[in-house]
Design a protein around this motif. Structure first.
Motif, PDB file in Angstrom:
ATOM      1  N   MET A   1       0.949  -1.069   0.056  1.00 52.30           N
ATOM      2  CA  MET A   1      -0.028  -0.021  -0.113  1.00 52.30           C
ATOM      3  C   MET A   1       0.862   1.356   0.097  1.00 52.30           C
ATOM      4  SD  MET A   1      -3.011   1.286   2.657  1.00 52.30           S
ATOM      5  CE  MET A   1      -4.213  -0.070   2.264  1.00 52.30           C
ATOM      6  N   ASN A   2       0.492   2.381  -0.875  1.00 51.05           N
ATOM      7  CA  ASN A   2       1.196   3.432  -0.955  1.00 51.05           C
ATOM      8  C   ASN A   2       0.761   4.327   0.246  1.00 51.05           C
ATOM      9  OD1 ASN A   2       2.519   6.099  -1.630  1.00 51.05           O
ATOM     10  ND2 ASN A   2       2.128   5.744  -3.842  1.00 51.05           N
ATOM     11  N   THR A   3       1.568   4.455   1.206  1.00 46.17           N
ATOM     12  CA  THR A   3       1.220   5.312   2.336  1.00 46.17           C
ATOM     13  C   THR A   3       1.167   6.758   1.902  1.00 46.17           C
ATOM     14  OG1 THR A   3       3.653   5.278   3.207  1.00 46.17           O
ATOM     15  CG2 THR A   3       2.134   3.430   3.927  1.00 46.17           C
ATOM     16  N   GLU A   4       2.178   7.110   1.151  1.00 46.03           N
ATOM     17  CA  GLU A   4       2.041   8.756   0.846  1.00 46.03           C
ATOM     18  C   GLU A   4       0.777   9.048   0.061  1.00 46.03           C
ATOM     19  OE1 GLU A   4       4.438  11.902  -1.798  1.00 46.03           O
ATOM     20  OE2 GLU A   4       5.378   9.703  -1.479  1.00 46.03           O
ATOM     21  N   LEU A   6      -2.032   7.357   0.307  1.00 46.51           N
ATOM     22  CA  LEU A   6      -3.236   7.188   1.430  1.00 46.51           C
ATOM     23  C   LEU A   6      -3.150   8.413   2.321  1.00 46.51           C
ATOM     24  CD1 LEU A   6      -5.527   5.621   2.863  1.00 46.51           C
ATOM     25  CD2 LEU A   6      -3.652   4.687   4.012  1.00 46.51           C
ATOM     26  N   ALA A   7      -2.085   9.066   2.709  1.00 48.74           N
ATOM     27  CA  ALA A   7      -2.077  10.329   3.251  1.00 48.74           C
ATOM     28  C   ALA A   7      -2.717  11.598   2.752  1.00 48.74           C
ATOM     29  CB  ALA A   7      -0.684  10.581   3.760  1.00 48.74           C
ATOM     30  N   TRP A 198      -9.348   0.913  -3.324  1.00 44.82           N
ATOM     31  CA  TRP A 198      -9.839   1.382  -2.014  1.00 44.82           C
ATOM     32  C   TRP A 198     -11.322   1.520  -2.201  1.00 44.82           C
ATOM     33  CZ3 TRP A 198      -5.791   5.764  -1.317  1.00 44.82           C
ATOM     34  CH2 TRP A 198      -4.501   5.026  -0.987  1.00 44.82           C
TER      35      TRP A 198
END
Length: 242
Positions: A1-4, A6-7, A198
Protein backbone atom coordinates in the motif's frame (compact mmCIF):
# COMPACT_ATOMS: atom_id res chain seq x y z
CA UNK A 1 0.00 0.00 0.00
CA UNK A 2 1.26 3.45 -0.94
CA UNK A 3 1.22 5.27 2.40
CA UNK A 4 1.99 8.62 0.82
CA UNK A 5 -0.95 8.22 -1.55
CA UNK A 6 -3.16 7.24 1.36
CA UNK A 7 -2.08 10.27 3.36
CA UNK A 8 -2.76 12.64 0.46
CA UNK A 9 -6.07 11.32 -0.83
CA UNK A 10 -7.41 9.10 1.96
CA UNK A 11 -9.22 11.92 3.80
CA UNK A 12 -10.89 13.11 0.57
CA UNK A 13 -12.07 9.58 -0.24
CA UNK A 14 -13.40 9.15 3.28
CA UNK A 15 -15.28 12.44 2.95
CA UNK A 16 -16.73 11.09 -0.30
CA UNK A 17 -17.84 8.05 1.68
CA UNK A 18 -19.66 10.32 4.13
CA UNK A 19 -21.41 12.13 1.27
CA UNK A 20 -22.42 8.79 -0.26
CA UNK A 21 -23.94 7.53 2.98
CA UNK A 22 -25.72 10.83 3.55
CA UNK A 23 -27.15 10.80 0.03
CA UNK A 24 -28.34 7.19 0.14
CA UNK A 25 -29.71 7.10 3.68
CA UNK A 26 -31.48 10.46 3.43
CA UNK A 27 -33.18 9.55 0.15
CA UNK A 28 -34.13 6.10 1.53
CA UNK A 29 -35.69 7.58 4.68
CA UNK A 30 -37.63 10.24 2.78
CA UNK A 31 -38.71 7.64 0.26
CA UNK A 32 -39.97 5.38 3.06
CA UNK A 33 -42.22 8.18 4.30
CA UNK A 34 -43.96 8.55 0.92
CA UNK A 35 -43.82 4.91 -0.17
CA UNK A 36 -46.63 3.67 2.08
CA UNK A 37 -49.20 6.33 1.03
CA UNK A 38 -48.25 5.72 -2.59
CA UNK A 39 -48.68 1.96 -2.17
CA UNK A 40 -52.09 2.48 -0.55
CA UNK A 41 -53.17 4.73 -3.42
CA UNK A 42 -51.93 2.10 -5.86
CA UNK A 43 -54.13 -0.51 -4.15
CA UNK A 44 -56.96 1.92 -3.45
CA UNK A 45 -60.49 2.00 -4.79
CA UNK A 46 -60.40 5.51 -6.31
CA UNK A 47 -59.50 4.99 -9.95
CA UNK A 48 -57.93 8.41 -10.54
CA UNK A 49 -55.48 8.11 -7.65
CA UNK A 50 -54.80 4.48 -8.49
CA UNK A 51 -53.81 5.28 -12.09
CA UNK A 52 -51.75 8.32 -11.05
CA UNK A 53 -49.84 6.23 -8.51
CA UNK A 54 -49.33 3.51 -11.11
CA UNK A 55 -48.05 6.04 -13.66
CA UNK A 56 -45.55 7.41 -11.15
CA UNK A 57 -44.27 3.97 -10.19
CA UNK A 58 -44.04 2.75 -13.77
CA UNK A 59 -42.20 5.87 -14.96
CA UNK A 60 -39.48 5.83 -12.31
CA UNK A 61 -39.02 2.06 -12.43
CA UNK A 62 -38.96 1.88 -16.23
CA UNK A 63 -36.52 4.72 -16.88
CA UNK A 64 -32.80 4.71 -15.98
CA UNK A 65 -31.73 6.57 -12.86
CA UNK A 66 -29.00 8.33 -14.82
CA UNK A 67 -31.57 9.78 -17.18
CA UNK A 68 -33.65 10.96 -14.23
CA UNK A 69 -30.61 12.71 -12.74
CA UNK A 70 -29.88 14.43 -16.06
CA UNK A 71 -33.54 15.38 -16.50
CA UNK A 72 -33.68 17.06 -13.10
CA UNK A 73 -30.25 18.69 -13.03
CA UNK A 74 -29.85 19.82 -16.65
CA UNK A 75 -33.56 20.10 -17.37
CA UNK A 76 -33.99 22.58 -14.52
CA UNK A 77 -31.55 24.92 -16.25
CA UNK A 78 -33.90 25.14 -19.22
CA UNK A 79 -36.62 26.65 -17.05
CA UNK A 80 -34.40 28.73 -14.82
CA UNK A 81 -36.58 31.81 -15.17
CA UNK A 82 -39.71 30.00 -14.03
CA UNK A 83 -37.90 28.37 -11.13
CA UNK A 84 -36.41 31.71 -10.10
CA UNK A 85 -39.84 33.33 -10.08
CA UNK A 86 -41.11 30.50 -7.90
CA UNK A 87 -38.12 30.82 -5.56
CA UNK A 88 -36.89 27.28 -6.33
CA UNK A 89 -33.75 27.96 -8.34
CA UNK A 90 -31.58 27.80 -5.21
CA UNK A 91 -32.58 24.15 -4.94
CA UNK A 92 -32.13 23.04 -8.55
CA UNK A 93 -28.83 24.82 -9.08
CA UNK A 94 -27.21 22.64 -6.39
CA UNK A 95 -25.91 19.34 -7.78
CA UNK A 96 -26.20 17.50 -4.46
CA UNK A 97 -29.82 18.55 -3.91
CA UNK A 98 -30.73 17.55 -7.46
CA UNK A 99 -29.12 14.14 -6.95
CA UNK A 100 -30.93 13.75 -3.62
CA UNK A 101 -34.22 14.67 -5.30
CA UNK A 102 -33.67 12.16 -8.11
CA UNK A 103 -32.68 9.36 -5.73
CA UNK A 104 -35.68 10.08 -3.51
CA UNK A 105 -38.14 9.96 -6.40
CA UNK A 106 -36.58 6.75 -7.68
CA UNK A 107 -36.43 4.85 -4.41
CA UNK A 108 -39.95 5.97 -3.48
CA UNK A 109 -41.29 4.22 -6.56
CA UNK A 110 -39.40 1.01 -5.83
CA UNK A 111 -40.32 0.96 -2.14
CA UNK A 112 -43.95 1.66 -2.94
CA UNK A 113 -44.10 -1.24 -5.38
CA UNK A 114 -42.48 -3.55 -2.84
CA UNK A 115 -45.02 -2.58 -0.17
CA UNK A 116 -47.88 -2.85 -2.64
CA UNK A 117 -46.87 -6.38 -3.53
CA UNK A 118 -46.48 -7.35 0.12
CA UNK A 119 -49.91 -5.97 1.04
CA UNK A 120 -51.54 -7.63 -1.98
CA UNK A 121 -50.08 -11.02 -1.05
CA UNK A 122 -51.78 -11.12 2.34
CA UNK A 123 -54.78 -13.45 2.59
CA UNK A 124 -58.08 -11.75 1.89
CA UNK A 125 -59.61 -13.52 4.86
CA UNK A 126 -57.65 -11.39 7.31
CA UNK A 127 -59.31 -8.23 6.05
CA UNK A 128 -62.70 -9.88 6.18
CA UNK A 129 -62.06 -11.10 9.72
CA UNK A 130 -61.02 -7.60 10.82
CA UNK A 131 -64.18 -6.16 9.29
CA UNK A 132 -66.32 -8.76 11.03
CA UNK A 133 -64.75 -7.74 14.35
CA UNK A 134 -65.67 -4.12 13.71
CA UNK A 135 -62.09 -2.85 13.44
CA UNK A 136 -61.61 0.45 11.68
CA UNK A 137 -59.57 0.68 8.48
CA UNK A 138 -56.72 2.46 10.26
CA UNK A 139 -56.58 -0.17 13.00
CA UNK A 140 -56.75 -2.98 10.46
CA UNK A 141 -53.95 -1.46 8.40
CA UNK A 142 -51.50 -0.63 11.18
CA UNK A 143 -52.21 -3.51 13.58
CA UNK A 144 -53.16 -6.40 11.28
CA UNK A 145 -51.95 -5.97 7.70
CA UNK A 146 -48.91 -3.70 7.81
CA UNK A 147 -46.87 -5.65 10.43
CA UNK A 148 -47.15 -8.79 8.30
CA UNK A 149 -46.46 -6.93 5.06
CA UNK A 150 -43.33 -5.30 6.46
CA UNK A 151 -41.89 -8.67 7.39
CA UNK A 152 -42.49 -9.94 3.87
CA UNK A 153 -41.08 -6.75 2.34
CA UNK A 154 -38.03 -6.56 4.59
CA UNK A 155 -35.62 -8.45 2.34
CA UNK A 156 -36.67 -6.66 -0.88
CA UNK A 157 -36.35 -3.31 0.89
CA UNK A 158 -32.84 -4.26 1.97
CA UNK A 159 -31.99 -5.15 -1.62
CA UNK A 160 -33.34 -1.79 -2.75
CA UNK A 161 -31.11 -0.01 -0.23
CA UNK A 162 -28.07 -1.92 -1.49
CA UNK A 163 -28.92 -1.11 -5.11
CA UNK A 164 -29.32 2.56 -4.23
CA UNK A 165 -25.94 2.50 -2.52
CA UNK A 166 -24.22 1.09 -5.59
CA UNK A 167 -26.16 3.41 -7.89
CA UNK A 168 -24.98 6.43 -5.88
CA UNK A 169 -21.86 6.42 -8.06
CA UNK A 170 -24.06 7.90 -10.81
CA UNK A 171 -24.20 11.15 -8.83
CA UNK A 172 -20.57 11.71 -9.80
CA UNK A 173 -21.64 12.60 -13.36
CA UNK A 174 -23.07 15.88 -12.07
CA UNK A 175 -20.01 16.56 -9.89
CA UNK A 176 -21.51 15.51 -6.56
CA UNK A 177 -18.45 14.90 -4.33
CA UNK A 178 -19.43 11.37 -3.32
CA UNK A 179 -17.13 8.35 -3.06
CA UNK A 180 -16.69 7.64 -6.76
CA UNK A 181 -16.19 11.30 -7.63
CA UNK A 182 -13.52 11.63 -4.94
CA UNK A 183 -11.85 8.47 -6.26
CA UNK A 184 -11.86 9.76 -9.82
CA UNK A 185 -10.27 13.03 -8.74
CA UNK A 186 -7.62 11.16 -6.77
CA UNK A 187 -6.81 8.99 -9.78
CA UNK A 188 -6.67 11.97 -12.17
CA UNK A 189 -3.99 13.54 -9.98
CA UNK A 190 -2.01 10.46 -8.95
CA UNK A 191 -2.60 8.03 -11.87
CA UNK A 192 -2.44 5.23 -9.33
CA UNK A 193 -5.05 2.53 -9.87
CA UNK A 194 -4.85 1.67 -6.17
CA UNK A 195 -7.43 4.32 -5.30
CA UNK A 196 -10.12 2.40 -7.19
CA UNK A 197 -9.30 -0.69 -5.15
CA UNK A 198 -9.85 1.37 -1.99
CA UNK A 199 -13.24 2.51 -3.33
CA UNK A 200 -14.23 -1.07 -4.18
CA UNK A 201 -13.30 -2.21 -0.67
CA UNK A 202 -15.34 0.60 0.88
CA UNK A 203 -18.39 -0.31 -1.22
CA UNK A 204 -17.93 -3.96 -0.23
CA UNK A 205 -17.79 -3.04 3.46
CA UNK A 206 -20.93 -0.91 3.20
CA UNK A 207 -22.90 -3.57 1.35
CA UNK A 208 -21.83 -6.31 3.75
CA UNK A 209 -22.73 -4.12 6.72
CA UNK A 210 -26.21 -3.48 5.35
CA UNK A 211 -26.65 -7.19 4.65
CA UNK A 212 -25.70 -8.18 8.18
CA UNK A 213 -27.78 -5.44 9.82
CA UNK A 214 -30.77 -6.46 7.70
CA UNK A 215 -30.24 -10.08 8.71
CA UNK A 216 -30.27 -9.16 12.39
CA UNK A 217 -33.35 -7.00 11.89
CA UNK A 218 -35.16 -9.83 10.14
CA UNK A 219 -34.13 -12.26 12.89
CA UNK A 220 -35.50 -9.89 15.53
CA UNK A 221 -38.79 -9.16 13.77
CA UNK A 222 -39.50 -12.81 13.02
CA UNK A 223 -38.53 -14.17 16.42
CA UNK A 224 -42.17 -14.99 17.20
CA UNK A 225 -42.36 -17.22 14.12
CA UNK A 226 -39.55 -19.42 15.40
CA UNK A 227 -41.20 -20.14 18.69
CA UNK A 228 -42.56 -23.62 18.82
CA UNK A 229 -45.27 -24.63 21.16
CA UNK A 230 -43.99 -26.95 23.82
CA UNK A 231 -45.66 -30.31 23.28
CA UNK A 232 -47.95 -31.26 26.10
CA UNK A 233 -47.24 -34.76 27.32
CA UNK A 234 -50.29 -36.88 27.76
CA UNK A 235 -50.76 -38.38 31.21
CA UNK A 236 -49.90 -42.01 31.25
CA UNK A 237 -52.63 -44.35 32.44
CA UNK A 238 -51.53 -47.60 33.97
CA UNK A 239 -53.92 -50.49 33.81
CA UNK A 240 -53.82 -52.76 36.80
CA UNK A 241 -55.57 -56.03 37.27
CA UNK A 242 -58.28 -55.91 39.76
Amino acid sequence: MNTELLANYGPKILWGLVVTLELVLTSALIGAVFALPLALLRNGEIAVFRYLAKAYIVFFRATPLLGQIFLIYYGAGQIRGELTSLGLWWFFRDAYLCALFAFTLNTTAYQAEILRGALSSLPRGQLEAANSLGLSRVTTLFHVLLPQALIMALRPLGNELILSLKASALASVITVPELMQATKLAFSRSFDFQVYIWAAVLYLIMVETIRRVWGLLEWYLTRHLRRRATPVSKPSISLQKA
